[in-house]
Design a protein around this motif. Sequence first.
Motif, PDB file in Angstrom:
ATOM      1  N   GLU A  13      -1.665  -3.663  -6.190  1.00  0.00           N
ATOM      2  CA  GLU A  13      -3.030  -3.803  -5.696  1.00  0.00           C
ATOM      3  C   GLU A  13      -3.375  -5.271  -5.469  1.00  0.00           C
ATOM      4  O   GLU A  13      -3.984  -5.627  -4.456  1.00  0.00           O
TER       5      GLU A  13
ATOM      6  N   MET B  73       1.222  -0.713 -10.606  1.00  0.00           N
ATOM      7  CA  MET B  73       0.175  -0.424  -9.610  1.00  0.00           C
ATOM      8  C   MET B  73      -0.834  -1.560  -9.525  1.00  0.00           C
ATOM      9  O   MET B  73      -1.280  -1.929  -8.438  1.00  0.00           O
ATOM     10  N   GLU B  74      -1.195  -2.131 -10.661  1.00  0.00           N
ATOM     11  CA  GLU B  74      -2.127  -3.255 -10.645  1.00  0.00           C
ATOM     12  C   GLU B  74      -1.525  -4.449  -9.919  1.00  0.00           C
ATOM     13  O   GLU B  74      -2.215  -5.166  -9.176  1.00  0.00           O
TER      14      GLU B  74
ATOM     15  N   GLN C 186       1.145   6.204  -7.108  1.00  0.00           N
ATOM     16  CA  GLN C 186      -0.010   7.024  -7.452  1.00  0.00           C
ATOM     17  C   GLN C 186       0.373   8.501  -7.499  1.00  0.00           C
ATOM     18  O   GLN C 186      -0.077   9.253  -8.388  1.00  0.00           O
TER      19      GLN C 186
ATOM     20  N   SER D 258       0.688  12.871 -15.106  1.00  0.00           N
ATOM     21  CA  SER D 258      -0.508  13.356 -15.800  1.00  0.00           C
ATOM     22  C   SER D 258      -0.438  14.864 -16.014  1.00  0.00           C
ATOM     23  O   SER D 258      -0.791  15.379 -17.084  1.00  0.00           O
TER      24      SER D 258
ATOM     25  N   ARG E  30       1.001   1.952 -14.511  1.00  0.00           N
ATOM     26  CA  ARG E  30      -0.292   1.295 -14.357  1.00  0.00           C
ATOM     27  C   ARG E  30      -0.113  -0.205 -14.124  1.00  0.00           C
ATOM     28  O   ARG E  30      -0.783  -0.797 -13.272  1.00  0.00           O
TER      29      ARG E  30
ATOM     30  N   GLN F 225       0.822  -1.207   0.000  1.00  0.00           N
ATOM     31  CA  GLN F 225       0.000   0.000   0.000  1.00  0.00           C
ATOM     32  C   GLN F 225       0.860   1.262   0.000  1.00  0.00           C
ATOM     33  O   GLN F 225       0.524   2.250  -0.660  1.00  0.00           O
TER      34      GLN F 225
ATOM     35  N   ARG G  72       2.225   9.011 -10.649  1.00  0.00           N
ATOM     36  CA  ARG G  72       1.310   8.974 -11.790  1.00  0.00           C
ATOM     37  C   ARG G  72       0.553  10.296 -11.918  1.00  0.00           C
ATOM     38  O   ARG G  72       0.345  10.804 -13.031  1.00  0.00           O
ATOM     39  N   ASN G  73       0.141  10.853 -10.789  1.00  0.00           N
ATOM     40  CA  ASN G  73      -0.541  12.147 -10.822  1.00  0.00           C
ATOM     41  C   ASN G  73       0.375  13.238 -11.381  1.00  0.00           C
ATOM     42  O   ASN G  73      -0.058  14.108 -12.148  1.00  0.00           O
TER      43      ASN G  73
ATOM     44  N   LEU H 263       2.223   1.636  -3.396  1.00  0.00           N
ATOM     45  CA  LEU H 263       1.122   2.035  -4.284  1.00  0.00           C
ATOM     46  C   LEU H 263       0.844   3.526  -4.164  1.00  0.00           C
ATOM     47  O   LEU H 263       0.606   4.217  -5.179  1.00  0.00           O
ATOM     48  N   GLN H 264       0.882   4.040  -2.964  1.00  0.00           N
ATOM     49  CA  GLN H 264       0.666   5.479  -2.765  1.00  0.00           C
ATOM     50  C   GLN H 264       1.764   6.296  -3.436  1.00  0.00           C
ATOM     51  O   GLN H 264       1.486   7.342  -4.036  1.00  0.00           O
ATOM     52  N   GLU H 265       3.000   5.817  -3.350  1.00  0.00           N
ATOM     53  CA  GLU H 265       4.117   6.528  -3.978  1.00  0.00           C
ATOM     54  C   GLU H 265       3.972   6.527  -5.505  1.00  0.00           C
ATOM     55  O   GLU H 265       4.203   7.560  -6.161  1.00  0.00           O
TER      56      GLU H 265
END
Length: 422
Positions: free
Chosen positions: A86, A82-83, A48, A55, A79, A41, A51-52, A44-46
């Motif tokens: 998850e 991240m999948e 995300q 973008s 992506r 997790q 990824r932001n 994943l936050q890192e």
Amino acid sequence: MHDTRIVRADPAAFDAALARRALPPAAEAILEQDNIRRAAQTALQELQARRNQLSKEIGIGKRQGADTAALEAEATALRGRMEALEAEAKAADAAQTSLLETLPNLLDDSVPEGREESDNVVLHQHGNPPNLPFTPKQHFEIGEALGLMDFAGAAKLAGARFTVLKGQLARLERALGQYMLSLHVDEHGFTETSVPLLVNDATMYGTGQLPKFKEDLFHTDDGRWLIPTAEVPLTNLVAGEILAEDALPVRLTSLSPCFRSEAGSAGRDTRGMLRQHQFTKVEMVSITTPEQSEAEHERMTQCAERVLTELGLVWRRIVLCAGDTGFSATKTYDLEVWLPGQAAWREISSCSNCRDFQARRMGGRYRPKEGKGTAFLHTLNGSGVAVGRALIAVLETHQQEDGRVAIPAVLAPWMGGLSHIG
């Protein structure tokens, strides 16, 4: 269900608590999966956050006519990673849950040590076993002699561990249930509740019957379960709910049939009505704040004790030892009644404090008047009492030398003025 924060805070203490129930250590395995989940997790936050940021950079680059291919390739790769994270977090969470959901509640410090029924501790006794001037009969001998208890007919209809009651005995069974229900509603402040006898998986899971005790239950072809006790639907009425503190305690009672497979009881109590696949019980359930539950446990047990006293029975309260305390309970009082025909003490009621163990499984919370957020409810349950066993106790305790059975005075309103059966 257990709070993993408690396990993480003191793994040795958690394992020591399990050892009181003769269970092996589990903290290391739980925390291993918890660490995997937390690490996934965090990663994943890192990703995300990255990824932001990508973008934004891609958007700016496109507006400025810049080449964003490299940025887009990195976003695509993110992506996929991240999948995978998850999936890893989900798998670790499922593995951790599968460990936690089969572990019983931690015991209250006051629960005595011990491994079996003989280690339970008698707290007090009401009355003394009578010295009858004749040889007392067991309940099935009384019932069959009266022609009002039919085991052969029940076996023809359904098999072993069923009973057909007739005439005045059937009325006595009904009278006992109505008396107990009225007492708990009119004088003890419980709300009468009629509940489904068939429930779904989530309901059985919420009070701890599933997955561990699947073999003790009756299952239908359409995926439902016959309730082993009205505790199951009554307690689950608060599943997923957030109650106001001012609404607590909630006290519910129900008179219902109960169904149990009696797996593992082959050869035990094969004669009579003591251990049946189907029986009737008056159940009490209380939903409280953590501060209320200990006093509520005492109150609930006293409600059941009053039933036994008013029926003129000899009874005693015991506290179950560590090895005999049920899966969901942190502490249990059993009430045992003296059966003259058996010359033995037998359980007739069990009252348990489960604290927040069931509430965590079912997501039952309340909102404190002071402070922020919500907290888990405490749940308690107790039989007040098992109707079939009360009938057994009345027959054996109030049997007369001439074969008749005296009816306790409190049952008069439901017995049409009868003073005796037979």
